[in-house]
Motif scaffolding. Sequence first.
Motif, PDB file in Angstrom:
ATOM      1  N   ARG A   7       0.846  -1.185   0.000  1.00  0.00           N
ATOM      2  CA  ARG A   7       0.000   0.000   0.000  1.00  0.00           C
ATOM      3  C   ARG A   7       0.891   1.249   0.000  1.00  0.00           C
ATOM      4  O   ARG A   7       1.735   1.407   0.860  1.00  0.00           O
ATOM      5  N   PRO A   8       0.696   2.164  -0.927  1.00  0.00           N
ATOM      6  CA  PRO A   8       1.461   3.407  -0.914  1.00  0.00           C
ATOM      7  C   PRO A   8       1.098   4.229   0.322  1.00  0.00           C
ATOM      8  O   PRO A   8      -0.080   4.372   0.666  1.00  0.00           O
ATOM      9  N   GLU A   9       2.113   4.717   0.983  1.00  0.00           N
ATOM     10  CA  GLU A   9       1.900   5.504   2.196  1.00  0.00           C
ATOM     11  C   GLU A   9       2.681   6.799   2.109  1.00  0.00           C
ATOM     12  O   GLU A   9       3.654   6.905   1.360  1.00  0.00           O
ATOM     13  N   ILE A  10       2.244   7.766   2.897  1.00  0.00           N
ATOM     14  CA  ILE A  10       2.909   9.052   2.980  1.00  0.00           C
ATOM     15  C   ILE A  10       2.943   9.454   4.447  1.00  0.00           C
ATOM     16  O   ILE A  10       1.969   9.241   5.172  1.00  0.00           O
ATOM     17  N   GLY A  11       4.063   9.971   4.894  1.00  0.00           N
ATOM     18  CA  GLY A  11       4.181  10.434   6.271  1.00  0.00           C
ATOM     19  C   GLY A  11       3.441  11.743   6.470  1.00  0.00           C
ATOM     20  O   GLY A  11       3.122  12.460   5.509  1.00  0.00           O
ATOM     21  N   ASP A  27     -10.606  12.759   4.168  1.00  0.00           N
ATOM     22  CA  ASP A  27     -10.736  12.366   5.573  1.00  0.00           C
ATOM     23  C   ASP A  27     -11.879  11.366   5.657  1.00  0.00           C
ATOM     24  O   ASP A  27     -13.013  11.675   5.267  1.00  0.00           O
ATOM     25  N   VAL A  28     -11.590  10.147   6.134  1.00  0.00           N
ATOM     26  CA  VAL A  28     -12.612   9.095   6.169  1.00  0.00           C
ATOM     27  C   VAL A  28     -13.143   8.834   7.578  1.00  0.00           C
ATOM     28  O   VAL A  28     -13.756   7.807   7.820  1.00  0.00           O
ATOM     29  N   ARG A  29     -12.931   9.790   8.479  1.00  0.00           N
ATOM     30  CA  ARG A  29     -13.473   9.643   9.832  1.00  0.00           C
ATOM     31  C   ARG A  29     -14.960   9.970   9.828  1.00  0.00           C
ATOM     32  O   ARG A  29     -15.527  10.360   8.804  1.00  0.00           O
ATOM     33  N   GLU A  30     -15.587   9.831  10.975  1.00  0.00           N
ATOM     34  CA  GLU A  30     -17.012  10.134  11.103  1.00  0.00           C
ATOM     35  C   GLU A  30     -17.218  11.634  11.348  1.00  0.00           C
ATOM     36  O   GLU A  30     -16.296  12.349  11.748  1.00  0.00           O
ATOM     37  N   GLN A  31     -18.445  12.101  11.117  1.00  0.00           N
ATOM     38  CA  GLN A  31     -18.761  13.527  11.219  1.00  0.00           C
ATOM     39  C   GLN A  31     -18.368  14.123  12.572  1.00  0.00           C
ATOM     40  O   GLN A  31     -17.792  15.209  12.624  1.00  0.00           O
ATOM     41  N   ARG A  75      -7.706   0.970   4.994  1.00  0.00           N
ATOM     42  CA  ARG A  75      -8.769   0.219   4.313  1.00  0.00           C
ATOM     43  C   ARG A  75      -9.327   1.014   3.137  1.00  0.00           C
ATOM     44  O   ARG A  75      -9.568   0.463   2.061  1.00  0.00           O
ATOM     45  N   ALA A  76      -9.532   2.318   3.346  1.00  0.00           N
ATOM     46  CA  ALA A  76     -10.060   3.164   2.271  1.00  0.00           C
ATOM     47  C   ALA A  76      -9.068   3.248   1.117  1.00  0.00           C
ATOM     48  O   ALA A  76      -9.457   3.188  -0.056  1.00  0.00           O
ATOM     49  N   ALA A  79      -9.270   0.105  -0.906  1.00  0.00           N
ATOM     50  CA  ALA A  79     -10.506   0.067  -1.694  1.00  0.00           C
ATOM     51  C   ALA A  79     -10.409   1.004  -2.899  1.00  0.00           C
ATOM     52  O   ALA A  79     -10.789   0.636  -4.017  1.00  0.00           O
ATOM     53  N   LEU A  80      -9.906   2.208  -2.675  1.00  0.00           N
ATOM     54  CA  LEU A  80      -9.784   3.165  -3.771  1.00  0.00           C
ATOM     55  C   LEU A  80      -8.784   2.695  -4.820  1.00  0.00           C
ATOM     56  O   LEU A  80      -9.034   2.814  -6.021  1.00  0.00           O
ATOM     57  N   ARG A  81      -7.684   2.143  -4.386  1.00  0.00           N
ATOM     58  CA  ARG A  81      -6.691   1.628  -5.334  1.00  0.00           C
ATOM     59  C   ARG A  81      -7.286   0.482  -6.151  1.00  0.00           C
ATOM     60  O   ARG A  81      -6.945   0.308  -7.319  1.00  0.00           O
ATOM     61  N   GLY A  82      -8.179  -0.277  -5.530  1.00  0.00           N
ATOM     62  CA  GLY A  82      -8.825  -1.385  -6.217  1.00  0.00           C
ATOM     63  C   GLY A  82      -9.696  -0.948  -7.382  1.00  0.00           C
ATOM     64  O   GLY A  82      -9.974  -1.741  -8.282  1.00  0.00           O
ATOM     65  N   ILE A  83     -10.110   0.320  -7.375  1.00  0.00           N
ATOM     66  CA  ILE A  83     -10.913   0.832  -8.497  1.00  0.00           C
ATOM     67  C   ILE A  83     -10.118   1.831  -9.339  1.00  0.00           C
ATOM     68  O   ILE A  83     -10.681   2.594 -10.109  1.00  0.00           O
ATOM     69  N   GLY A  84      -8.794   1.848  -9.147  1.00  0.00           N
ATOM     70  CA  GLY A  84      -7.937   2.647 -10.011  1.00  0.00           C
ATOM     71  C   GLY A  84      -7.586   4.040  -9.546  1.00  0.00           C
ATOM     72  O   GLY A  84      -6.968   4.801 -10.288  1.00  0.00           O
TER      73      GLY A  84
END
Length: 116
Positions: A7-11, A27-31, A75-76, A79-84
């Motif tokens: 998985r590509p990561e960035i600090g 940002d994939v956190r909750e509201q 996880r996000a 999933a995003l990489r899985g769709i390009g």
Amino acid sequence: MSGGDRRPEIGADAAIEALTAGEYLLDVREQHEWDEAHAPGATLIPLSELNDRVDEVPTDRPVLVVCHSGMRSARATDALRGIGVDARNVVGGMLAWRDAGGVVVAGDEHPVSSAD
């Protein structure tokens, strides 16, 4: 994951610089987490809504993905990489962002002190 499947990561430091340069931060956190503090310029799409709102994520540039500590964003990112989508996980999430001196704002866009 191994080999080319990593998985590509960035600090956090690099993510802060990238956001300043105009990169897209998802940002994939909750509201309620967003309302407490988030990076200025970020876009909120909670992980629980990502499948339904994936068409809102740009496909023409890299997408930096952040959450609280890096687990949901990982996880996000997958999933995003899985769709390009060229997605990259922000290692350590908003905890690392704050530790690196990244600016955060509350829901009403007022800066929040690191001590808060």
